[in-house]
Design a protein around this motif. Structure first.
Motif, PDB file in Angstrom:
ATOM      1  N   UNK A 177       0.825  -1.211   0.000  1.00  0.00           N
ATOM      2  CA  UNK A 177       0.000   0.000   0.000  1.00  0.00           C
ATOM      3  C   UNK A 177       0.861   1.264   0.000  1.00  0.00           C
ATOM      4  N   UNK A 178       1.979   1.221   0.767  1.00  0.00           N
ATOM      5  CA  UNK A 178       2.778   2.444   0.863  1.00  0.00           C
ATOM      6  C   UNK A 178       3.349   2.847  -0.490  1.00  0.00           C
ATOM      7  N   UNK A 179       3.513   1.894  -1.385  1.00  0.00           N
ATOM      8  CA  UNK A 179       4.003   2.225  -2.732  1.00  0.00           C
ATOM      9  C   UNK A 179       2.977   3.075  -3.489  1.00  0.00           C
ATOM     10  N   UNK A 180       1.705   2.866  -3.161  1.00  0.00           N
ATOM     11  CA  UNK A 180       0.654   3.602  -3.874  1.00  0.00           C
ATOM     12  C   UNK A 180       0.703   5.092  -3.541  1.00  0.00           C
ATOM     13  N   UNK A 181       0.991   5.412  -2.275  1.00  0.00           N
ATOM     14  CA  UNK A 181       1.069   6.830  -1.892  1.00  0.00           C
ATOM     15  C   UNK A 181       2.209   7.511  -2.638  1.00  0.00           C
ATOM     16  N   UNK A 182       3.322   6.798  -2.800  1.00  0.00           N
ATOM     17  CA  UNK A 182       4.465   7.342  -3.554  1.00  0.00           C
ATOM     18  C   UNK A 182       4.057   7.585  -5.003  1.00  0.00           C
ATOM     19  N   UNK A 183       3.407   6.602  -5.600  1.00  0.00           N
ATOM     20  CA  UNK A 183       3.015   6.729  -7.008  1.00  0.00           C
ATOM     21  C   UNK A 183       1.956   7.816  -7.185  1.00  0.00           C
ATOM     22  N   UNK A 184       1.044   7.926  -6.212  1.00  0.00           N
ATOM     23  CA  UNK A 184       0.026   8.974  -6.313  1.00  0.00           C
ATOM     24  C   UNK A 184       0.644  10.355  -6.289  1.00  0.00           C
ATOM     25  N   UNK A 185       1.605  10.550  -5.398  1.00  0.00           N
ATOM     26  CA  UNK A 185       2.260  11.866  -5.303  1.00  0.00           C
ATOM     27  C   UNK A 185       3.029  12.163  -6.589  1.00  0.00           C
ATOM     28  N   UNK A 186       3.685  11.150  -7.122  1.00  0.00           N
ATOM     29  CA  UNK A 186       4.442  11.352  -8.372  1.00  0.00           C
ATOM     30  C   UNK A 186       3.491  11.585  -9.547  1.00  0.00           C
ATOM     31  N   UNK A 187       2.394  10.843  -9.579  1.00  0.00           N
ATOM     32  CA  UNK A 187       1.444  10.984 -10.697  1.00  0.00           C
ATOM     33  C   UNK A 187       0.852  12.391 -10.730  1.00  0.00           C
ATOM     34  N   UNK A 188       0.671  12.968  -9.543  1.00  0.00           N
ATOM     35  CA  UNK A 188       0.059  14.309  -9.471  1.00  0.00           C
ATOM     36  C   UNK A 188       0.951  15.392 -10.076  1.00  0.00           C
ATOM     37  N   UNK A 189       2.220  15.066 -10.321  1.00  0.00           N
ATOM     38  CA  UNK A 189       3.103  16.083 -10.938  1.00  0.00           C
ATOM     39  C   UNK A 189       2.786  16.243 -12.422  1.00  0.00           C
ATOM     40  N   UNK A 190       1.922  15.395 -12.920  1.00  0.00           N
ATOM     41  CA  UNK A 190       1.472  15.502 -14.312  1.00  0.00           C
ATOM     42  C   UNK A 190      -0.043  15.447 -14.361  1.00  0.00           C
ATOM     43  N   UNK A 191      -0.660  15.918 -15.446  1.00  0.00           N
ATOM     44  CA  UNK A 191      -2.119  16.049 -15.495  1.00  0.00           C
ATOM     45  C   UNK A 191      -2.831  14.718 -15.621  1.00  0.00           C
ATOM     46  N   UNK A 192      -2.178  13.744 -16.228  1.00  0.00           N
ATOM     47  CA  UNK A 192      -2.872  12.495 -16.588  1.00  0.00           C
ATOM     48  C   UNK A 192      -2.116  11.284 -16.052  1.00  0.00           C
ATOM     49  N   UNK A 193      -2.875  10.297 -15.562  1.00  0.00           N
ATOM     50  CA  UNK A 193      -2.292   8.987 -15.225  1.00  0.00           C
ATOM     51  C   UNK A 193      -3.318   7.908 -15.549  1.00  0.00           C
ATOM     52  N   UNK A 194      -2.850   6.670 -15.569  1.00  0.00           N
ATOM     53  CA  UNK A 194      -3.704   5.512 -15.881  1.00  0.00           C
ATOM     54  C   UNK A 194      -3.473   4.432 -14.836  1.00  0.00           C
ATOM     55  N   UNK A 195      -4.561   3.907 -14.302  1.00  0.00           N
ATOM     56  CA  UNK A 195      -4.377   2.847 -13.319  1.00  0.00           C
ATOM     57  C   UNK A 195      -5.673   2.304 -12.804  1.00  0.00           C
ATOM     58  N   UNK A 196      -5.540   1.402 -11.842  1.00  0.00           N
ATOM     59  CA  UNK A 196      -6.723   0.819 -11.195  1.00  0.00           C
ATOM     60  C   UNK A 196      -6.974   1.568  -9.889  1.00  0.00           C
TER      61      UNK A 196
END
Ligand SMILES: Nc1ncnc2c1ncn2[C@@H]1O[C@H](COP(=O)(O)OP(=O)(O)O)[C@@H](O)[C@H]1O
Ligand SMILES: O=C(O)[C@@H](O)C(=O)COP(=O)(O)O
Length: 422
Positions: free
Chosen positions: A205-224
Motif C-alpha cells: 500500500x505504501x508504494x501507492x502513496x508514492x506513485x500517487x504523489x508522483x502521478x500528481x506532478x502531471x495532469x494524466x495517469x492511468x491505473x486501477x
C-alpha cells in the motif's frame, strides 16, 4: 464545482470500485453513467468518476468517448485526470488502455503518463513490470480465460507497448522505494528517452502513496483503484482536499423485492453463484437456446416474477471456460457476449418494472448493459460490501444497486450485498 480529481473508467464495475476507494480515502465522490448532461444536478464533490462502457469496444470509439469525458471533467476544473482501467489490465492488443492513455496524455500536453494496475488490497501487485494476481502471474491466473479479454502475457510493459503508439518504460520497485521525487525524476528521464508511458511497480500500500504523489506532478495517469487510492492520499496530504468526516448518509431504507443478475464468468462469481443456491432460487440461462432465438430472457423473467414476492432470486448466464469457449466457437465471441448482455439488460428492465428496487449485478460488461437499459444517470456511494464493491444509491429514483467486478467479493457476496441494501 471545481474537481480535485476527474476519473474516466472503462467499465461500470470498475467505476464503482474506484468511487468506493476514493470515498473511503475521504474524497466526496459521485459516479456518473456516461458523460453527464450539463444540466445533471450533482452534489458538491471532490471527485467525479465517469463510467464508460469502453473496455471492449473499438479503440477509436473508446478514445472518442474518453475525450468527451475528459472535456466534461476539465470544464469543471479537474486538477488531475485518472483513466481507470482494470486491476488485471483487461485489454487486448487492439487496445484500449494504450490508445486512450496516449490520447488523454497528448491532449493534456503531457510527455509521459504513469501507469499501474496495482491494487494490493485485492492482491494485484506489480514487480519489474509483471502483474501478479495473488501468488500467480497474470497469465497463469483465471484471467487467462476471460471471455472477452483473455490475459496471456504478464509483462505489462510488453502488453501496453503492443497497443500503444508511444514506447513504454518501467519504474521499478527500487525507484518507487526511494520516494515520489525519484519516481518523478524517472518519469522525466523516460520522457526524454522518448517513452510516452511507464509501467510502475507497486507491491505494498505504501508504494501507492508514492506513485500517487508522483502521478500528481502531471495532469494524466492511468491505473486501477490502487492508483486512485494513492492519488487521493496525495491530494489530502497536499491540502488540496479536506477529507470528508464520514460516510455520507444515503437516506432511508428502500425495501421491496430484490434480485441478482450474474453475467460474469469469473472463477469468483461462479463460486458465489454456487453458494447463493443455498439461500435463494437460482435460474441459469441457457446461452445456446438464447442464441438460437428462444425467449430465454422472457422465461427467466416470468420465473423471477413468480418468486420475488417471497425473497430474492438470482439469474445467471455464467459458465466455466470450456462451456464459454464452446458457445463462442459456435456463435462468435462478440455476438455471444452482446446477446447475453442484452438478455440480462432486458431481464433487469422487466424486474424493475415489476417492482424490484434492490439489484445486484455481477460483471462489468453485464453491469454496463443493465445500467444503460435502466437509464440510470448517476450514483451516490454507500458502504463497502467487499473490497472494491460498494452499495450504490441512484440519484434519480429510489433504488439500491451493487455492481460487482467479476473477480471481487467473498463467497457469500450476493447475500452480503442484499444485507447492506435495506
Ligand atoms: N455462458 C456464457 N457463454 C459465453 N459468454 C458469456 C456467458 N455468460 C456471460 N457471457 C459473456 O461474458 C462476458 C462477461 O463479461 P463481464 O460482464 O464484464 O464479466 P467480468 O466482470 O467477469 O469481466 C459478457 O460479455 C457476457 O455477456
Ligand atoms: O480494477 C478492477 O479489477 C475492477 O475495478 C474492474 O475493473 C473489474 O472489471 P470487471 O471484471 O469487468 O468487472
Amino acid at each position: 464545482m471545481t474537481l480535485a480529481l476527474g476519473c474516466i473508467a472503462d467499465d461500470y464495475t470498475g467505476a464503482s470500485d474506484l468511487a468506493n476507494t476514493l470515498t473511503k480515502a475521504g474524497l466526496r465522490t459521485v459516479q456518473t453513467i456516461g458523460v453527464p448532461a450539463d444540466d445533471l444536478a450533482l452534489p458538491e464533490v471532490d471527485a467525479v468518476v465517469v463510467s464508460l462502457k469502453s473496455r471492449s469496444i473499438p479503440a477509436e470509439e473508446a478514445v472518442a468517448r474518453s475525450r468527451e469525458a475528459a472535456a466534461w471533467l476539465n470544464a469543471r476544473g479537474a486538477g488531475h485526470l485518472l483513466f481507470k482501467v482494470c486491476s488485471t489490465f483487461d485489454s487486448t492488443d487492439a487496445g484500449n488502455i494504450g490508445p486512450v492513455t496516449d490520447a488523454l496524455r497528448e491532449d493534456a500536453g503531457v510527455g509521459i503518463a504513469l501507469v499501474t494496475p496495482a491494487f494490493p488490497e485485492t492482491a494485484r501487485t506489480v514487480y519489474l513490470g509483471h502483474l501478479f494476481v495473488g501468488a500467480v502471474p497474470l497469465a497463469e491466473s483465471p484471467l487467462k480465460d476471460h471471455p472477452l479479454n483473455p490475459m496471456r502475457d504478464s509483462n505489462l510493459v510488453r502488453v501496453l507497448a503492443r497497443q500503444s503508439r508511444a514506447e513504454v518504460g518501467l519504474i521499478d520497485l527500487a525507484t518507487v522505494a526511494q520516494g515520489a521525487e525519484a519516481v518523478s525524476a524517472r518519469l522525466d528521464a523516460l520522457a526524454k528517452d522518448g517513452k510516452g508511458a511507464a509501467i510502475a511497480d507497486a507491491v505494498l500500500d505504501r508504494d501507492l502513496a508514492v506513485l500517487g504523489a508522483a502521478a500528481l506532478t502531471r495532469k494524466v495517469s492511468t491505473g486501477a483503484s490502487g492508483l486512485g487510492l494513492g492519488l487521493a492520499r496525495a491530494l489530502v496530504a497536499a491540502g488540496r482536499v479536506a477529507p470528508a468526516a464520514a460516510q455520507a448518509d444515503l437516506g432511508p431504507a428502500i425495501g421491496g423485492p430484490a434480485a441478482c443478475l450474474a453475467g460474469s464468468c469469473s472463477q469468483a462469481t461462479l463460486g458465489q453463484i454456487a453458494r447463493a443456491e443455498a439461500v435463494m432460487p437460482v435460474r441459469r440461462l441457457d446461452p445456446a437456446r438464447l442464441l438460437a432465438g428462444e425467449d430465454e430472457a422472457g422465461a427467466a423473467l416470468a420465473w423471477a416474477m413468480e418468486r420475488i414476492g417471497h425473497g430474492p432470486v438470482l439469474i445467471a448466464s455464467s459458465a466455466g471456460p470450456e462451456d464459454v469457449a464452446a458457445v463462442q466457437a459456435k456463435y462468435g465471441r462478440d455476438a455471444a457476449g452482446h446477446a447475453i448482455e442484452a438478455a440480462m439488460a432486458r431481464i433487469a428492465e422487466g424486474l424493475v418494472n415489476g417492482g424490484v428496487r434492490r439489484l445486484v449485478v455481477a460483471g462489468g460488461e453485464t453491469s454496463g448493459a443493465v445500467v444503460d437499459r435502466l437509464g440510470l444517470p448517476a450514483f451516490r456511494v454507500g458502504p463497502e460490501i467487499a473490497a472494491g464493491v460498494p452499495v450504490l444509491r441512484t440519484t434519480d429514483r429510489d433504488m439500491w444497486l451493487a455492481l460487482k467486478s467479476g473477480n471481487f467479493g467473498g463467497p457469500d457476496f450476493f447475500a452480503d450485498a442484499l444485507r447492506l441494501m435495506p
